[in-house]
Design an enzyme around this catalytic site. Sequence first.
Site, short mmCIF file in Angstrom:
data_model
loop_
_atom_site.label_atom_id
_atom_site.label_comp_id
_atom_site.label_asym_id
_atom_site.label_seq_id
_atom_site.Cartn_x
_atom_site.Cartn_y
_atom_site.Cartn_z
CG ASP A 86 -1.76 -1.22 1.14
OD1 ASP A 86 -2.17 -1.71 0.30
OD2 ASP A 86 -1.74 -1.94 2.54
CE LYS A 119 2.82 -2.77 -4.42
NZ LYS A 119 2.52 -2.45 -3.11
N GLY A 126 -4.27 -4.42 -4.03
CA GLY A 126 -5.17 -3.33 -4.46
C GLY A 126 -4.59 -2.11 -4.75
CG HIS A 127 -2.25 -1.68 -7.89
ND1 HIS A 127 -1.38 -1.64 -6.77
CD2 HIS A 127 -1.73 -2.43 -8.69
CE1 HIS A 127 -0.25 -2.41 -7.13
NE2 HIS A 127 -0.50 -2.80 -8.42
CD GLN A 176 0.41 -9.03 -2.26
OE1 GLN A 176 1.25 -9.75 -3.18
NE2 GLN A 176 -0.98 -8.68 -2.65
CB THR A 180 1.38 -12.11 0.55
OG1 THR A 180 0.18 -12.91 -0.09
CG2 THR A 180 2.39 -12.00 -0.33
NE ARG A 209 -4.00 0.40 3.13
CZ ARG A 209 -4.20 1.13 2.19
NH1 ARG A 209 -3.71 2.47 2.18
NH2 ARG A 209 -4.85 0.59 1.01
N GLY A 238 0.52 14.20 -3.21
CA GLY A 238 -0.98 14.21 -3.54
C GLY A 238 -1.29 12.91 -4.29
P1 IMP Z 1 -2.83 -12.99 1.88
O1 IMP Z 1 -2.05 -12.38 0.79
O2 IMP Z 1 -4.17 -12.66 1.64
O3 IMP Z 1 -2.80 -14.24 2.06
O4 IMP Z 1 -2.47 -12.38 3.36
C1 IMP Z 1 -1.30 -12.28 4.15
C2 IMP Z 1 -0.84 -11.03 4.55
O5 IMP Z 1 -0.37 -10.10 3.47
C3 IMP Z 1 -2.09 -10.37 5.48
O6 IMP Z 1 -1.39 -9.93 6.33
C4 IMP Z 1 -2.38 -9.11 4.37
O7 IMP Z 1 -3.09 -8.31 5.03
C5 IMP Z 1 -1.40 -8.93 3.68
N1 IMP Z 1 -1.57 -8.30 2.20
C6 IMP Z 1 -1.86 -9.02 1.08
N2 IMP Z 1 -2.02 -8.24 0.03
C7 IMP Z 1 -1.77 -7.00 0.55
C8 IMP Z 1 -1.91 -5.57 -0.10
O8 IMP Z 1 -1.99 -5.66 -1.12
N3 IMP Z 1 -1.31 -4.94 0.64
C9 IMP Z 1 -0.96 -4.85 2.02
N4 IMP Z 1 -1.10 -5.97 2.68
C10 IMP Z 1 -1.26 -7.13 1.94
#
Ligand code: IMP
Length: 427
Positions: free
Chosen positions: A13, A16, A40-41, A223, A238, A304, A414
């Site tokens: 987050d 990117k 999530g972008h 991620q 992840t 967050r 911004g």
């Molecule tokens: P998973 O990827 O759903 O298995 O989650 C594993 C960990 O990665 C958890 O702590 C999620 O909150 C974190 N996570 C997965 N994708 C993102 C992302 O795009 N941004 C921030 N944290 C993420």
Amino acid sequence: MPAIVIVGAQWGDEGKGKATDQLGESVDYCVRYQGGNNAGHTIVVDGEKYALHLLPSGILTPGCIPVIGNGVVIDAGVLLDEMKALADRGVDTSRLLISANAHLISSYHSTIDKVSERFLGKNKIGTTGRGIGPAYADKISRLGIRVGDLFDEKILRQKLEGALDQKNHLLVKVYNRRAIGVDDILIEFKGYAEALRPYVCDTSRVVNAALDAGQTVVFEGAQATLLDVDHGTYPFVTSSSATAGGACTGSGIPPNRIDRVVAVLKAYTTRVGEGPFPTEQHDAVGERLRETGGEFGTTTGRPRRCGWFDAVIGRYAARVNGVTDFVLTKLDVLTGLERVPVCVAYDVDGVRHDEMPMTQTDFHHATPVYEQLPGWSEDIRGARELADLPANARAYVRTLEDMVGRRISVVGVGPGRDESVVLHDLL
Ligand code: IMP
């Protein structure tokens, strides 16, 4: 003609999507190489906000070919919905290419993700519940279903029977859930086969050919460094290789093709889910960062966790990714603070650590050693050159640059596409 990898330097987050999007029209291909719809972008173009989960950011740039590489895990239903939602807003999605070797997420993966989290209780990872971990587990266990399997019904049935035999034992006997029928999944997958067929190809071949032809390719990480399955805060990570090395295995290009590695670093730190976070602020300070920075998950909407900038993490990200340039995002969120604490080292049970501790136990025990930098109160959103920033904001950028040991090439002030100070071109 560069092959550029863009990665997150912290726990995700960092913005990117904006960094990728900003390279804009000069990018010929934009390749996602790992993760799935856990990502999530959020990208703002001409005041319009787009939240992407599976589609590469390049989808919003006409002329750029978005590629979903073999290292991604695809929930086909989510992908098709995302494509339709964009098409409904007038975005052309016909250029998308999907690797035949990417693995598919099915409903049983998300079911297992959710129930295994429940079983972990207070030791849960805090996953997004999208089935990411179980899908990657199947890939490594050689029980996965790949996009290419959709086009051979006999093989698809055979593989599904193999995968579900094991899953159903787990679901019924351990988790007390209903068994999943092969035919139910087959019907679902057959629909996807038709819908996805026009986009599927040997993406490794296409991307290598593009590089041979001197085109510009961006490899877009999802991620981030500390969520990488090997280099992150395991097990609170992840299940894929989010660091720069993953760009090669996740897209089928060799390491000697990569020219640049750009890591995106937020001017403070955030994390979603469980796991250690030394600079986390549990009080009103964390709340202020969350509210001012709009720090709520793009994928799950979860608030967050927020804290101060951590230079130990910045240095670590520089090292494991081979960072050539940092993009520092959301500097504007810090405007209005009298002093901005920055973590320069950790104290672990009385011992100072300037680098990431070797063990997770030590990282869990890390207490930040802070340096207080002077803040600024001027609105910086209009700044487009370094000289437009107030002296203390400039000093903040330069001090962070010294601390992380690599140049900061872009500073985000911004959310908009053009709201950045560019110190060095990324291309
Ligand atoms: P998973 O990827 O759903 O298995 O989650 C594993 C960990 O990665 C958890 O702590 C999620 O909150 C974190 N996570 C997965 N994708 C993102 C992302 O795009 N941004 C921030 N944290 C993420």
